[in-house]
Design a protein around this motif. Structure first.
Motif, PDB file in Angstrom:
ATOM      1  N   GLN A   1       0.652  -0.910  -0.232  1.00  0.00           N
ATOM      2  CA  GLN A   1       0.189  -0.079  -0.243  1.00  0.00           C
ATOM      3  C   GLN A   1       1.176   1.242   0.009  1.00  0.00           C
ATOM      4  O   GLN A   1       0.751   2.064  -0.591  1.00  0.00           O
ATOM      5  CB  GLN A   1      -1.065  -0.083   1.300  1.00  0.00           C
ATOM      6  CG  GLN A   1      -2.218  -0.895   1.131  1.00  0.00           C
ATOM      7  CD  GLN A   1      -2.893  -1.063   1.981  1.00  0.00           C
ATOM      8  OE1 GLN A   1      -2.462  -0.862   3.514  1.00  0.00           O
ATOM      9  NE2 GLN A   1      -4.016  -1.614   2.274  1.00  0.00           N
ATOM     10  N   HIS A   2       2.058   1.132   0.295  1.00  0.00           N
ATOM     11  CA  HIS A   2       2.881   2.311   0.319  1.00  0.00           C
ATOM     12  C   HIS A   2       3.031   2.287  -0.200  1.00  0.00           C
ATOM     13  O   HIS A   2       3.356   3.423  -1.044  1.00  0.00           O
ATOM     14  CB  HIS A   2       4.208   1.974   2.093  1.00  0.00           C
ATOM     15  CG  HIS A   2       3.409   2.348   3.166  1.00  0.00           C
ATOM     16  ND1 HIS A   2       3.119   3.463   3.452  1.00  0.00           N
ATOM     17  CD2 HIS A   2       3.767   1.710   4.701  1.00  0.00           C
ATOM     18  CE1 HIS A   2       2.345   4.096   4.924  1.00  0.00           C
ATOM     19  NE2 HIS A   2       2.819   2.670   5.251  1.00  0.00           N
ATOM     20  N   LEU A   3       3.977   1.013  -1.622  1.00  0.00           N
ATOM     21  CA  LEU A   3       4.593   2.044  -2.838  1.00  0.00           C
ATOM     22  C   LEU A   3       3.172   1.685  -3.208  1.00  0.00           C
ATOM     23  O   LEU A   3       4.221   2.844  -4.401  1.00  0.00           O
ATOM     24  CB  LEU A   3       5.187   0.217  -2.726  1.00  0.00           C
ATOM     25  CG  LEU A   3       6.425  -0.137  -2.137  1.00  0.00           C
ATOM     26  CD1 LEU A   3       6.638  -1.852  -2.570  1.00  0.00           C
ATOM     27  CD2 LEU A   3       7.466   0.781  -2.546  1.00  0.00           C
ATOM     28  N   SER A   4       2.215   2.283  -3.222  1.00  0.00           N
ATOM     29  CA  SER A   4       0.662   1.814  -4.291  1.00  0.00           C
ATOM     30  C   SER A   4       1.126   3.819  -4.432  1.00  0.00           C
ATOM     31  O   SER A   4       0.996   4.121  -5.186  1.00  0.00           O
ATOM     32  CB  SER A   4      -0.039   1.604  -4.162  1.00  0.00           C
ATOM     33  OG  SER A   4      -1.520   1.599  -4.830  1.00  0.00           O
ATOM     34  N   VAL A   5       1.444   4.188  -2.759  1.00  0.00           N
ATOM     35  CA  VAL A   5       1.523   5.566  -2.779  1.00  0.00           C
ATOM     36  C   VAL A   5       2.262   5.797  -3.676  1.00  0.00           C
ATOM     37  O   VAL A   5       2.510   7.838  -4.098  1.00  0.00           O
ATOM     38  CB  VAL A   5       1.118   6.237  -1.333  1.00  0.00           C
ATOM     39  CG1 VAL A   5       1.407   7.665  -1.048  1.00  0.00           C
ATOM     40  CG2 VAL A   5      -0.448   5.328  -0.693  1.00  0.00           C
ATOM     41  N   LEU A   6       3.861   5.681  -3.126  1.00  0.00           N
ATOM     42  CA  LEU A   6       4.785   6.281  -3.492  1.00  0.00           C
ATOM     43  C   LEU A   6       4.593   6.305  -5.575  1.00  0.00           C
ATOM     44  O   LEU A   6       5.284   7.099  -6.253  1.00  0.00           O
ATOM     45  CB  LEU A   6       5.793   5.604  -3.472  1.00  0.00           C
ATOM     46  CG  LEU A   6       5.972   5.796  -2.311  1.00  0.00           C
ATOM     47  CD1 LEU A   6       7.284   4.965  -1.357  1.00  0.00           C
ATOM     48  CD2 LEU A   6       6.289   7.298  -1.770  1.00  0.00           C
ATOM     49  N   CYS A   7       3.884   4.808  -5.581  1.00  0.00           N
ATOM     50  CA  CYS A   7       4.186   4.676  -7.510  1.00  0.00           C
ATOM     51  C   CYS A   7       2.314   6.394  -8.216  1.00  0.00           C
ATOM     52  O   CYS A   7       3.023   7.034  -8.727  1.00  0.00           O
ATOM     53  CB  CYS A   7       3.137   3.656  -7.538  1.00  0.00           C
ATOM     54  SG  CYS A   7       4.662   2.010  -8.232  1.00  0.00           S
ATOM     55  N   GLU A   8       1.959   6.131  -7.318  1.00  0.00           N
ATOM     56  CA  GLU A   8       0.475   7.656  -7.505  1.00  0.00           C
ATOM     57  C   GLU A   8       1.115   8.471  -8.049  1.00  0.00           C
ATOM     58  O   GLU A   8       1.151   9.382  -8.244  1.00  0.00           O
ATOM     59  CB  GLU A   8      -0.149   7.030  -6.941  1.00  0.00           C
ATOM     60  CG  GLU A   8      -1.547   7.937  -7.145  1.00  0.00           C
ATOM     61  CD  GLU A   8      -2.672   7.943  -6.081  1.00  0.00           C
ATOM     62  OE1 GLU A   8      -2.797   8.977  -5.790  1.00  0.00           O
ATOM     63  OE2 GLU A   8      -2.883   6.378  -5.604  1.00  0.00           O
ATOM     64  N   ALA A   9       2.317   8.681  -6.280  1.00  0.00           N
ATOM     65  CA  ALA A   9       2.726   9.642  -6.710  1.00  0.00           C
ATOM     66  C   ALA A   9       4.443  10.460  -7.656  1.00  0.00           C
ATOM     67  O   ALA A   9       4.285  11.815  -7.849  1.00  0.00           O
ATOM     68  CB  ALA A   9       3.623  10.952  -4.883  1.00  0.00           C
ATOM     69  N   LYS A  10       4.187   9.094  -8.401  1.00  0.00           N
ATOM     70  CA  LYS A  10       5.362   9.025  -9.550  1.00  0.00           C
ATOM     71  C   LYS A  10       6.761   9.508  -8.580  1.00  0.00           C
ATOM     72  O   LYS A  10       7.493   9.481  -9.204  1.00  0.00           O
ATOM     73  CB  LYS A  10       5.386  10.032 -10.442  1.00  0.00           C
ATOM     74  CG  LYS A  10       3.945   9.677 -11.369  1.00  0.00           C
ATOM     75  CD  LYS A  10       3.832  10.625 -12.428  1.00  0.00           C
ATOM     76  CE  LYS A  10       2.243  10.472 -13.327  1.00  0.00           C
ATOM     77  NZ  LYS A  10       1.469   9.261 -13.129  1.00  0.00           N
ATOM     78  N   LEU A  11       7.227   8.595  -7.511  1.00  0.00           N
ATOM     79  CA  LEU A  11       8.099   8.902  -6.514  1.00  0.00           C
ATOM     80  C   LEU A  11       8.902   7.535  -7.509  1.00  0.00           C
ATOM     81  O   LEU A  11      10.329   7.695  -7.213  1.00  0.00           O
ATOM     82  CB  LEU A  11       8.313   9.189  -5.073  1.00  0.00           C
ATOM     83  CG  LEU A  11       7.614  11.076  -4.961  1.00  0.00           C
ATOM     84  CD1 LEU A  11       7.062  10.606  -3.793  1.00  0.00           C
ATOM     85  CD2 LEU A  11       8.394  12.144  -5.354  1.00  0.00           C
ATOM     86  N   VAL A  12       8.206   6.475  -7.266  1.00  0.00           N
ATOM     87  CA  VAL A  12       8.773   4.844  -7.619  1.00  0.00           C
ATOM     88  C   VAL A  12       8.189   4.368  -8.487  1.00  0.00           C
ATOM     89  O   VAL A  12       6.908   4.848  -9.071  1.00  0.00           O
ATOM     90  CB  VAL A  12       8.314   3.999  -6.556  1.00  0.00           C
ATOM     91  CG1 VAL A  12       8.610   3.033  -6.857  1.00  0.00           C
ATOM     92  CG2 VAL A  12       9.430   4.499  -4.633  1.00  0.00           C
ATOM     93  N   THR A  13       9.072   3.733  -9.594  1.00  0.00           N
ATOM     94  CA  THR A  13       7.851   2.736 -10.501  1.00  0.00           C
ATOM     95  C   THR A  13       8.001   1.603 -10.517  1.00  0.00           C
ATOM     96  O   THR A  13       9.244   1.385  -9.142  1.00  0.00           O
ATOM     97  CB  THR A  13       9.273   3.540 -11.706  1.00  0.00           C
ATOM     98  OG1 THR A  13      10.070   2.917 -11.576  1.00  0.00           O
ATOM     99  CG2 THR A  13       8.974   4.532 -12.208  1.00  0.00           C
TER     100      THR A  13
END
Length: 107
Positions: free
Chosen positions: A49-61
């Motif tokens: 879930q944390h990774l999903s938030v980071l992906c949504e913010a485009k901080l993580v691919t």
């Protein structure tokens, strides 16, 4: 998504200490989700879930390789945060310079 909404997502994403820690881990390079989850005392779904938030913010691919997902840091959106903080850094530097001058003049 508008630029303002994108900025809000970046600030929301980095507001959480767990997500900031995940970003710090990803500075070492691309990692699978299980490796990212190791240092945390939480479930794999919670890390996802944390990774999903980071992906949504485009901080993580993320990329998939078979059944595994690998995550990589995308630091570009953090430039927005740096630019915003820089305005306040200049403000405080000016205030500290004025205070320093005042203290020198009145010592």
């Amino acid at each position: 998504m508008s630029k303002t909404a994108g900025n809000a997502n970046v600030f929301t994403a980095i507001a959480d200490p767990t997500r900031r820690a995940i970003l710090d881990l990803l500075r070492q390079g691309e990692q699978p989700v299980k490796q990212i989850a190791q240092p945390f005392e939480m479930s794999l779904p919670a890390i996802s879930q944390h990774l999903s938030v980071l992906c949504e913010a485009k901080l993580v691919t993320q990329r998939k390789e078979g059944r595994q997902r690998f995550y990589r840091l995308n630091p570009e959106p953090l430039k927005q945060v740096s630019d915003w903080v820089n305005h306040y850094e200049q403000f405080w530097q000016e205030k500290l310079d004025v205070l320093g001058n005042y203290l020198e003049d009145n010592s």
